[in-house]
Scaffold this active site. Structure first.
Site, PDB file in Angstrom:
ATOM      1  N   LYS A   9       2.417   3.638  12.958  1.00 26.16           N
ATOM      2  CA  LYS A   9       2.555   2.586  13.970  1.00 26.16           C
ATOM      3  C   LYS A   9       3.019   3.206  15.303  1.00 26.16           C
ATOM      4  CE  LYS A   9       4.092  -0.574  10.297  1.00 26.16           C
ATOM      5  NZ  LYS A   9       5.048  -1.658   9.964  1.00 26.16           N
ATOM      6  N   TYR A  49      -2.601  -8.151   8.502  1.00 26.01           N
ATOM      7  CA  TYR A  49      -1.370  -8.890   8.243  1.00 26.01           C
ATOM      8  C   TYR A  49      -1.643 -10.372   7.953  1.00 26.01           C
ATOM      9  CZ  TYR A  49       1.194  -4.746   9.788  1.00 26.01           C
ATOM     10  OH  TYR A  49       1.705  -3.488   9.899  1.00 26.01           O
ATOM     11  N   ASN A 112       9.482   0.653  11.504  1.00 26.13           N
ATOM     12  CA  ASN A 112       9.531   1.396  10.246  1.00 26.13           C
ATOM     13  C   ASN A 112       8.379   2.393  10.053  1.00 26.13           C
ATOM     14  OD1 ASN A 112       7.537  -0.417   9.657  1.00 26.13           O
ATOM     15  ND2 ASN A 112       8.591  -1.398   7.943  1.00 26.13           N
ATOM     16  N   GLU A 126      -8.518  -3.326   4.174  1.00 31.59           N
ATOM     17  CA  GLU A 126      -7.993  -2.665   5.370  1.00 31.59           C
ATOM     18  C   GLU A 126      -8.864  -1.475   5.793  1.00 31.59           C
ATOM     19  OE1 GLU A 126      -3.455  -4.111   4.313  1.00 31.59           O
ATOM     20  OE2 GLU A 126      -3.933  -1.990   4.120  1.00 31.59           O
TER      21      GLU A 126
HETATM   22  P1  IDP Z   1       5.281  -3.371   4.213  1.00 31.28           P
HETATM   23  O1  IDP Z   1       4.948  -2.751   5.559  1.00 31.28           O
HETATM   24  O2  IDP Z   1       6.365  -2.590   3.505  1.00 31.28           O
HETATM   25  O3  IDP Z   1       4.080  -3.610   3.344  1.00 31.28           O
HETATM   26  P2  IDP Z   1       5.291  -6.209   4.736  1.00 31.28           P
HETATM   27  O4  IDP Z   1       6.139  -7.196   4.024  1.00 31.28           O
HETATM   28  O5  IDP Z   1       3.826  -6.190   4.458  1.00 31.28           O
HETATM   29  O6  IDP Z   1       5.947  -4.775   4.523  1.00 31.28           O
HETATM   30  O7  IDP Z   1       5.512  -6.462   6.292  1.00 31.28           O
HETATM   31  C1  IDP Z   1       4.662  -5.874   7.256  1.00 31.28           C
HETATM   32  C2  IDP Z   1       5.489  -5.337   8.394  1.00 31.28           C
HETATM   33  O8  IDP Z   1       6.073  -6.416   9.087  1.00 31.28           O
HETATM   34  C3  IDP Z   1       6.688  -4.475   7.951  1.00 31.28           C
HETATM   35  O9  IDP Z   1       6.339  -3.124   7.781  1.00 31.28           O
HETATM   36  C4  IDP Z   1       7.651  -4.659   9.102  1.00 31.28           C
HETATM   37  O10 IDP Z   1       7.379  -3.760  10.161  1.00 31.28           O
HETATM   38  C5  IDP Z   1       7.360  -6.071   9.552  1.00 31.28           C
HETATM   39  N1  IDP Z   1       8.317  -7.011   8.950  1.00 31.28           N
HETATM   40  C6  IDP Z   1       8.340  -7.462   7.683  1.00 31.28           C
HETATM   41  N2  IDP Z   1       9.344  -8.319   7.466  1.00 31.28           N
HETATM   42  C7  IDP Z   1       9.988  -8.404   8.660  1.00 31.28           C
HETATM   43  C8  IDP Z   1      11.153  -9.121   9.080  1.00 31.28           C
HETATM   44  O11 IDP Z   1      11.781  -9.874   8.339  1.00 31.28           O
HETATM   45  N3  IDP Z   1      11.492  -8.946  10.393  1.00 31.28           N
HETATM   46  C9  IDP Z   1      10.819  -8.133  11.242  1.00 31.28           C
HETATM   47  N4  IDP Z   1       9.737  -7.433  10.874  1.00 31.28           N
HETATM   48  C10 IDP Z   1       9.328  -7.556   9.605  1.00 31.28           C
END
Ligand code: IDP
Ligand code: MG
Length: 149
Positions: A9, A49, A112, A126
């Protein structure tokens, strides 16, 4: 053999850790199939997403993903989808184990570093969102017989 979609990212690009992330997958023994450095449009950013439609963080996530270049990739290997999820660590870096990408390189859930497909279906979807069939490179790493029995 299984394939997965991985993206570094905008935070990972800006922080200069693309090489580190790629090295982890290379050193594990996985095979790179495709790679593209690009800026992502709003439409494209929302597609992977789709499962998060309606969630409060989606708009922030999409504006972040479109804010700067990303490195999108396809990697291949036995059991790669689960293994790369493990190598990435938990979504929130504060819960991610030391030794994982997020555990070692990140602090905040909104920064992250990496995306990785979470299952066979999402991987297929994807990959097809970001790559044309002819962009997926077929090649045979000469070291494979030292990695697979
Ligand atoms: P993942 O990347 O580990 O698969 P997902 O639940 O698919 O996690 O969420 C996609 C992305 O959305 C996450 O990597 C993170 O950057 C962001 N994200 C997920 N939950 C939150 C949140 O509660 N607050 C802010 N960003 C979030
Ligand atoms: Mg996810």
């Amino acid at each position: 053999m299984e394939r997965t979609f991985v993206a570094i990212k905008p935070d990972g690009v800006q922080r200069g850790v693309m090489g580190k992330v790629i090295s982890r997958f290379e050193e594990k023994g996985f095979k790179l199939v495709a790679m593209k450095f690009m800026k992502v449009s709003n439409d494209l950013a929302e597609k992977p997403y789709g499962e998060h439609k309606g969630k409060p963080f989606l708009s922030g996530l999409v504006s972040f993903i479109t804010s700067g270049p990303v490195l999108v990739m396809v990697w291949e290997g036995n059991g790669i989808i689960d293994t790369i999820r493990k190598m990435m660590g938990k979504t929130n870096p504060k819960d991610a184990e030391v030794g994982t990408i997020r555990g070692d390189l990140a602090i905040d859930i909104g920064r992250n570093i990496v995306h990785g497909s979470d299952g066979l279906e999402s991987a297929k979807r994807e990959i097809s969102i970001f790559f044309k069939e002819e962009e997926l490179v077929n090649w045979e790493p000469t070291i494979h017989r030292w990695i697979y029995e």
